[in-house]
Design an enzyme around this catalytic site. Structure first.
Site, PDB file in Angstrom:
ATOM      1  N   GLN A  80       0.851  -1.187   0.000  1.00 21.05           N
ATOM      2  CA  GLN A  80       0.000   0.000   0.000  1.00 21.05           C
ATOM      3  C   GLN A  80       0.885   1.234   0.000  1.00 21.05           C
ATOM      4  O   GLN A  80       1.870   1.299   0.743  1.00 21.05           O
ATOM      5  CB  GLN A  80      -0.893   0.011   1.237  1.00 21.05           C
ATOM      6  CG  GLN A  80      -1.777   1.239   1.374  1.00 21.05           C
ATOM      7  CD  GLN A  80      -2.984   1.184   0.473  1.00 21.05           C
ATOM      8  OE1 GLN A  80      -3.549   0.106   0.256  1.00 21.05           O
ATOM      9  NE2 GLN A  80      -3.393   2.316  -0.070  1.00 21.05           N
ATOM     10  N   GLY A  81       0.567   2.200  -0.859  1.00 25.45           N
ATOM     11  CA  GLY A  81       1.333   3.436  -0.893  1.00 25.45           C
ATOM     12  C   GLY A  81       0.424   4.629  -1.028  1.00 25.45           C
ATOM     13  O   GLY A  81      -0.808   4.503  -1.001  1.00 25.45           O
ATOM     14  N   LYS A  91      -1.429  -1.598 -10.048  1.00 29.33           N
ATOM     15  CA  LYS A  91      -1.334  -0.425  -9.168  1.00 29.33           C
ATOM     16  C   LYS A  91      -2.663   0.331  -9.284  1.00 29.33           C
ATOM     17  O   LYS A  91      -2.964   0.915 -10.320  1.00 29.33           O
ATOM     18  CB  LYS A  91      -0.162   0.442  -9.627  1.00 29.33           C
ATOM     19  CG  LYS A  91       0.302   1.493  -8.639  1.00 29.33           C
ATOM     20  CD  LYS A  91       1.559   2.166  -9.202  1.00 29.33           C
ATOM     21  CE  LYS A  91       2.150   3.151  -8.238  1.00 29.33           C
ATOM     22  NZ  LYS A  91       3.350   3.793  -8.814  1.00 29.33           N
ATOM     23  N   ASP A 139      12.836  10.250  -7.825  1.00 29.06           N
ATOM     24  CA  ASP A 139      12.465   9.495  -6.624  1.00 29.06           C
ATOM     25  C   ASP A 139      13.164   8.138  -6.596  1.00 29.06           C
ATOM     26  O   ASP A 139      12.560   7.109  -6.307  1.00 29.06           O
ATOM     27  CB  ASP A 139      10.950   9.314  -6.542  1.00 29.06           C
ATOM     28  CG  ASP A 139      10.494   8.922  -5.142  1.00 29.06           C
ATOM     29  OD1 ASP A 139      11.248   9.182  -4.183  1.00 29.06           O
ATOM     30  OD2 ASP A 139       9.401   8.362  -5.001  1.00 29.06           O
ATOM     31  N   VAL A 158      -1.308  -2.054  -4.316  1.00 28.79           N
ATOM     32  CA  VAL A 158      -0.713  -2.814  -5.410  1.00 28.79           C
ATOM     33  C   VAL A 158      -1.071  -4.288  -5.208  1.00 28.79           C
ATOM     34  O   VAL A 158      -0.899  -4.830  -4.113  1.00 28.79           O
ATOM     35  CB  VAL A 158       0.816  -2.641  -5.456  1.00 28.79           C
ATOM     36  CG1 VAL A 158       1.407  -3.408  -6.633  1.00 28.79           C
ATOM     37  CG2 VAL A 158       1.196  -1.171  -5.547  1.00 28.79           C
TER      38      VAL A 158
END
Length: 820
Positions: free
Chosen positions: A510-511, A530, A627, A516
């Site tokens: 989880q983001g 995603k 990133d 996902v």
């Protein structure tokens, strides 16, 4: 009486032994008919160098050589019989009455001789090892030099040794590499002085094709070659007269042990011995990146390692074969936009801070002024450019070229040896008159597509904010499919079936973007889905950004986007599935880290580097990831690294190198100083993040949250401390056990520290990093890293989003957590 005689004999014998040992220990000379056996050595007066017989581990071959007396492990600087090793440990070295040193086998067969060409005036020659490392044979009475080892260099250039040509005898003083690290026979690389035109140093391979051109001496350094100029460690001399042409360097501090070496891979490096660390530290590598490859950008092409692509044409020139330039083949170089004739006139355009062209087809006069030089070039139809030969102090000397100008690059950052060149060109005013409106049209070609794209994206976002209809979403995706047929549109029903209706058992993580899930398609094949969370405030923009960026990218070290699903309020990205999760899963877990040995870690470092070179330089788009971190490096079934998550990526136009933003994005611990403090990001921002990753991979520790009992530095500061103390090997993860290779680990630490330097200009390009990791180049010693200490406490969440207010170091950043 007998007892007294025995005591006298005893004490005399003891005194004789002491005298003999003392004489032997200090002996630096071999006299006529005196022999040196295997196990015997001579040592220079101050015990800096030692000469004797040696052999390599697991080898029966015997060599006569010179090495540093007090350096361990033993470092050889000269080998006499490098092509004919001895097979018998009973061989000897002898100096005959004619002044020749001879290596003789047990059968008295001559294996090697110094073969002096000078006659000895009497019968008293002596051979002596000097503190310079030079083995000399002199006439003992007149002290005239008969022979010296400095006239026969091997792979090592020592202070005081000449590289060049003796014009009277025709002797060449060249460096030649060893075949391998434990085979001193002549290898395939040579550093020599080319005396065609204005003399210059070359690093050549296989005796025929140029590998690298070090350049010619311009008073401050070798034009454009990093670091070989005036330093606080050494100075260079360049001598050009009717007798000889050579260059040599001398130490400012004579106690420093310093050597230049041409290694078997063809890398030309300068090392300084560290007494504290007891290692040879790389001081500089004058040839270090792709731009140092001879003629990399072809005639009239300029190579700049800080640009992507690295090759461009001089003003007034254009690619000779545009179709080749479009596929990154720059070897044919550039051509003038207008044919130069005396009738149409010409001017000279000045270009600065360059490594000047190959001077083989040149003419020079070292006493002319620059004005006189211009007159010479202007009056010569075949002259194409001119420059000074000497830029130290009051510039002087004249150097002119005829024919095409080849092998030009921007001088490396911070180097003093870059200089000006004046190129003869057709009058640019004539060119502009012949092509009226060209500039305006080219601007329109650039502006119109950009404006159209902005309008289209704005329209799409507006429709989405009104809860855009499903039919519009499908049309939008289908339109993208026509532009990129490899991007597949998945229906919602397909994704639901593949993930078992987004079962919790299939959830990978989880983001901030959303969850996902793992899925299996009906036709077979595993996928990672995603799914944009309905509550996400950042996912819409990132979704569009990722589709635009990654759909156009194909590289073995980038995660592959298979397609997307847009239906109703559902927005999903479909990727290839990575069974080994992400790098952080292994790296920062006490148990899992033992599953990642050094060969795998080194493979991962190289793979990430190649992926970044593709993004920065070789892809159709120039992309800054922004990133890069351990959780965004996914691992396939063979542990190959794949860079993922392009939601924060930024595309650059060909002419752009950096940009500024007041909305800083990234992750604490990986973000570069100039980006955090000023919102300035560039390719070097990714380089900084890569450097952090490398040090994390070597150490198995996170940069952010790192702690040490002796100081408060983060991982970067800790690595910097160890590097300065000469103990970089102490950074190695204990989980690696004995699996690590010292040379690869030290090279990786050097790369990591070079990438995280505070000043972005000093950081290498990713192409330079790849060359160094591949053993094809080297980087100069790193300077202090940025962010040596933690900016925030470890417990503070690293996924904060920075507001659009002025950037502050105290507010660094910020992306979603990504689980796979």
């Amino acid at each position: 009486m007998e007892h007294r005689n025995m005591c006298l004999i005893y004490w005399c014998g003891l005194l004789l032994i002491l005298i003999t040992d003392s004489t032997s220990a200090a002996r630096d000379t071999i006299f006529p008919n005196q022999t040196l056996k295997n196990g015997d050595t001579i040592v220079s007066a101050n015990e800096i160098f030692e000469l004797g017989f040696f052999s390599f581990k697991n080898s029966s071959f015997l060599y006569l050589g010179i090495w540093y007396k007090k350096v361990s492990p033993r470092t050889y600087v000269w080998v006499a019989n490098r092509e004919v090793p001895l097979l018998d440990a009973s061989s000897i070295l002898k100096l005959n009455d004619k002044g020749d040193l001879q290596l003789l086998s047990v059968s008295n067969t001559q294996v090697w001789t110094s073969q002096s060409t000078k006659l000895v005036t009497n019968s008293s020659p002596v051979a002596q090892l000097l503190d310079s490392g030079n083995l000399v044979i002199r006439d003992d009475i007149s002290s005239n030099l008969i022979w010296q080892s400095f006239d026969h260099p091997g792979d090592t250039w020592l202070p005081g040794m000449k590289i060049g040509v003796d014009r009277l005898t025709g002797r060449n003083w060249n460096l030649t590499s060893w075949k391998t690290d434990d085979n001193p026979s002549v290898g395939s690389n040579t550093v020599l002085m080319n005396t065609n035109g204005y003399p210059q140093l070359y690093n050549m391979r296989h005796e025929s094709s140029f590998q690298q051109r070090i350049g010619y001496w311009n008073g401050l350094g070798f034009s454009g070659a990093l670091g070989i100029g005036l330093k606080n460690l050494y100075t260079f001399d360049f001598v050009l007269n009717e007798k000889e042409i050579y260059s040599r360097f001398s130490l400012i501090n004579s106690t420093s042990l310093t050597r230049m070496i041409l290694n078997p891979e063809g890398n030309f490096l300068l090392f300084v011995w560290s007494d504290t660390g007891h290692i040879w530290q790389l001081y500089l590598a004058p040839l270090m990146d792709a731009c140092d490859q001879y003629g990399f950008c072809g005639p009239y092409g300029i190579c700049s390692i800080n640009n992507a692509p690295p090759c461009s044409c001089f003003e007034g020139f254009e690619p000779k074969l545009p179709e080749e330039w479009s596929v990154a083949d720059w070897s044919n170089g550039c051509k003038s936009k207008m044919y130069l004739t005396p009738e149409k006139g010409h001017n000279f355009t000045k270009f600065s801070n360059l490594k000047l062209p190959d001077s083989q087809n040149s003419w020079f006069n070292r006493s002319m002024s620059l004005e006189e030089c211009e007159n010479v070039c202007a009056s010569n139809v075949s002259c194409t450019a001119f420059a000074n030969t000497n830029i130290r102090g009051v510039k002087s000397g004249c150097l002119t070229w005829s024919g095409e100008l080849t092998d030009i690059r921007e001088a490396p950052q911070g180097d003093v040896s870059g200089q000006d060149i004046y190129i003869k060109m057709a009058n640019l005013k004539v060119i502009r008159e012949l092509k009226p409106g060209t500039k305006k049209k080219s601007h329109l070609k650039v502006i119109l597509p950009i404006v159209s794209t902005v309008v289209m994206l704005s329209f799409a976002l507006t429709l989405y904010s009104w809860r855009k209809k499903n039919s519009y979403n499908k049309a939008l995706v289908n339109k993208d499919q026509k532009q990129d047929p490899d991007l597949r549109y998945f229906s919602l029903n397909e994704v639901v079936k593949a993930t078992s209706n987004f079962s919790i058992n299939n959830k990978l993580g989880q983001g901030g973007f959303g969850a996902v899930y793992k899925g299996v398609l009906e036709e077979g094949g595993e996928i990672a889905v995603k799914r944009l969370s309905k509550t996400s405030k950042q996912g819409i923009v990132e979704f569009q950004n990722e589709v635009i960026c990654i759909a156009k990218l194909q590289h073995r070290n980038l995660v592959k986007l298979l397609g997307c699903c847009v239906q109703g309020e559902e927005m999903m990205l479909i990727y290839e599935y990575m069974p080994n999760k992400s790098l952080d899963f292994f790296l920062f877990d006490e148990n899992n880290s033992m599953l990642l040995d050094w060969p795998q870690r080194y493979h991962i470092i190289n793979g990430i580097a190649r992926g970044l070179v593709y993004l920065h330089q070789d892809s159709r788009l120039r992309i800054i990831h922004r990133d890069l971190k351990a959780s965004n490096i996914l691992l396939d079934s063979n542990m190959n690294p794949k860079i993922s998550d392009f939601g924060l990526a930024r595309m650059f136009k060909e002419y752009e190198t950096e940009a500024n933003t007041n909305h800083v994005v990234g992750t604490l611990g990986y973000i570069s100083p100039e980006y955090a403090a000023n919102g300035l990001f560039s390719l070097k921002s990714d380089v900084f993040s890569f450097g952090v990753l490398v040090l994390e991979i070597v150490s198995g520790k996170k940069n952010r949250g790192f702690s040490h009992q002796d100081h408060h530095d983060n991982l970067l500061g800790h690595a910097w401390r160890l590097y300065k103390e000469g103990k970089p090997h102490e950074l190695v993860d204990v989980a690696l056990g004995d699996s690590w290779t010292a040379s690869e680990v030290l090279q990786s630490i050097h790369v990591g520290l070079s990438c995280v330097q505070q000043n972005a200009d000093y950081r290498p390009s990713m192409s330079s990093v790849v060359h160094m990791l591949g053993g094809e180049g080297a980087l100069p010693p790193p300077k202090q890293p940025g962010f040596l200490t933690e900016m925030t406490k470890p417990e503070v969440d690293s996924t904060l989003i920075m507001s659009k207010s002025p950037v502050s170091i105290n507010k660094v950043t910020i992306t979603q957590l990504d689980a796979r």
